[in-house]
Design a protein around this motif. Structure first.
Motif, PDB file in Angstrom:
ATOM      1  N   UNK A 168     -35.093 -13.862   4.972  1.00 49.15           N
ATOM      2  CA  UNK A 168     -35.080 -14.011   3.505  1.00 49.15           C
ATOM      3  C   UNK A 168     -36.387 -14.606   2.994  1.00 49.15           C
ATOM      4  N   UNK A 169     -36.914 -15.551   3.756  1.00 41.66           N
ATOM      5  CA  UNK A 169     -38.184 -16.174   3.351  1.00 41.66           C
ATOM      6  C   UNK A 169     -39.304 -15.140   3.260  1.00 41.66           C
ATOM      7  N   UNK A 170     -39.291 -14.203   4.188  1.00 43.66           N
ATOM      8  CA  UNK A 170     -40.354 -13.194   4.216  1.00 43.66           C
ATOM      9  C   UNK A 170     -40.137 -12.079   3.196  1.00 43.66           C
ATOM     10  N   UNK A 171     -38.887 -11.718   2.989  1.00 39.80           N
ATOM     11  CA  UNK A 171     -38.578 -10.589   2.120  1.00 39.80           C
ATOM     12  C   UNK A 171     -37.112 -10.674   1.726  1.00 39.80           C
TER      13      UNK A 171
ATOM     14  N   UNK B 197     -22.348 -20.605   5.439  1.00 44.59           N
ATOM     15  CA  UNK B 197     -22.242 -19.152   5.267  1.00 44.59           C
ATOM     16  C   UNK B 197     -22.125 -18.744   3.798  1.00 44.59           C
ATOM     17  N   UNK B 198     -22.409 -19.676   2.895  1.00 42.46           N
ATOM     18  CA  UNK B 198     -22.315 -19.292   1.479  1.00 42.46           C
ATOM     19  C   UNK B 198     -23.587 -18.555   1.079  1.00 42.46           C
ATOM     20  N   UNK B 199     -23.419 -17.389   0.507  1.00 44.96           N
ATOM     21  CA  UNK B 199     -24.567 -16.609   0.054  1.00 44.96           C
ATOM     22  C   UNK B 199     -25.014 -17.109  -1.314  1.00 44.96           C
ATOM     23  N   UNK B 200     -26.350 -17.223  -1.527  1.00 45.47           N
ATOM     24  CA  UNK B 200     -26.810 -17.585  -2.868  1.00 45.47           C
ATOM     25  C   UNK B 200     -26.348 -16.542  -3.887  1.00 45.47           C
ATOM     26  N   UNK B 201     -26.151 -16.950  -5.113  1.00 41.97           N
ATOM     27  CA  UNK B 201     -25.686 -16.044  -6.168  1.00 41.97           C
ATOM     28  C   UNK B 201     -26.765 -14.995  -6.451  1.00 41.97           C
TER      29      UNK B 201
ATOM     30  N   UNK C 284     -26.800 -10.961   0.196  1.00 37.59           N
ATOM     31  CA  UNK C 284     -25.463 -10.383   0.361  1.00 37.59           C
ATOM     32  C   UNK C 284     -25.156 -10.207   1.847  1.00 37.59           C
ATOM     33  N   UNK C 285     -25.521 -11.206   2.624  1.00 36.26           N
ATOM     34  CA  UNK C 285     -25.311 -11.194   4.074  1.00 36.26           C
ATOM     35  C   UNK C 285     -23.822 -11.168   4.428  1.00 36.26           C
ATOM     36  N   UNK C 286     -23.492 -10.337   5.413  1.00 30.83           N
ATOM     37  CA  UNK C 286     -22.133 -10.386   5.972  1.00 30.83           C
ATOM     38  C   UNK C 286     -22.241 -11.116   7.316  1.00 30.83           C
TER      39      UNK C 286
END
Ligand code: HEC
Length: 158
Positions: free
Chosen positions: A86-89, A26-30, A62-64
């Motif tokens: 995310x891969x698409x957009x 669940x870690x969001x990329x920076x 910035x997914x919750x």
């Protein structure tokens, strides 16, 4: 027969418990501000609200993550949508796309919302407030049209 049922239930329960050990990441990329959609085009407040409320969880870094993503296999199901979305957009990396891809994604955003393919229907079962309100698809589309034109113009200047 009764014993067979008991064994079946026990095995099933054990399997469900084992699944819980395989947690999703669940870690969001920076997020780098220079790479976001806001760095590429002007996003007015009413559009920010729509994107933040109805799209961000699958199309940004910035997914919750809701609590039920801690329960498997639901977490895997949700994570799969997030990775695919995310891969698409990805609004958080939008500014790294080449010009033609930016414009294509903007025009697809309008298209997907207009045809009610986005937000993903499964998302709306639980996130009822993510449902598009009357007039919002039109507002989004007139913004994407403007943004596509603005990108064209700034590219011509360079
Ligand atoms: C629950 C997750 C989720 C939400 C919320 C969501 N999307 Fe998506 N989106 C996806 C997934 C998964 C895909 C890729 C598979 C597909 O096209 O169905 C996708 C694909 C897209 C595409 C297609 C891009 C391409 O390459 O074809 C666009 C455009 C898009 N979404 C826009 C939006 C917009 C705009 C919103 C908000 C109004 C939104 N999405 C909300 C998960 C989501």
């Amino acid at each position: 027969m009764k014993n067979a049922l008991k064994i079946f239930v026990l095995v099933l329960a054990a399997a469900i418990i084992v699944l819980q050990f395989f947690r999703i990441d669940q870690t969001n990329p920076v997020v780098n501000a220079a790479e976001t959609i806001d760095a590429a085009v002007e996003v007015p407040p009413d559009i920010q609200i729509i994107l933040g409320r109805s799209c961000n969880d699958c199309h940004s870094n910035t997914t919750i993550y809701p609590w039920y993503t801690n329960v498997q296999p639901t977490g895997w199901y949700v994570k799969n949508h997030i990775d695919d979305g995310r891969r698409h957009l990805n609004f958080s990396t939008f500014n790294t796309y080449p010009l033609s891809k930016k414009q294509k994604k903007l025009s697809e955003m309008c298209e997907e919302v207009r045809t009610s393919e986005m937000p993903l229907p499964a998302y709306l079962w639980i996130h009822r407030d993510a449902q598009m309100q009357p007039g919002e698809a039109e507002a989004l589309c007139s913004w994407t049209d403007q943004a596509i034109a603005a990108l064209e113009k700034s590219a011509a200047k360079e």
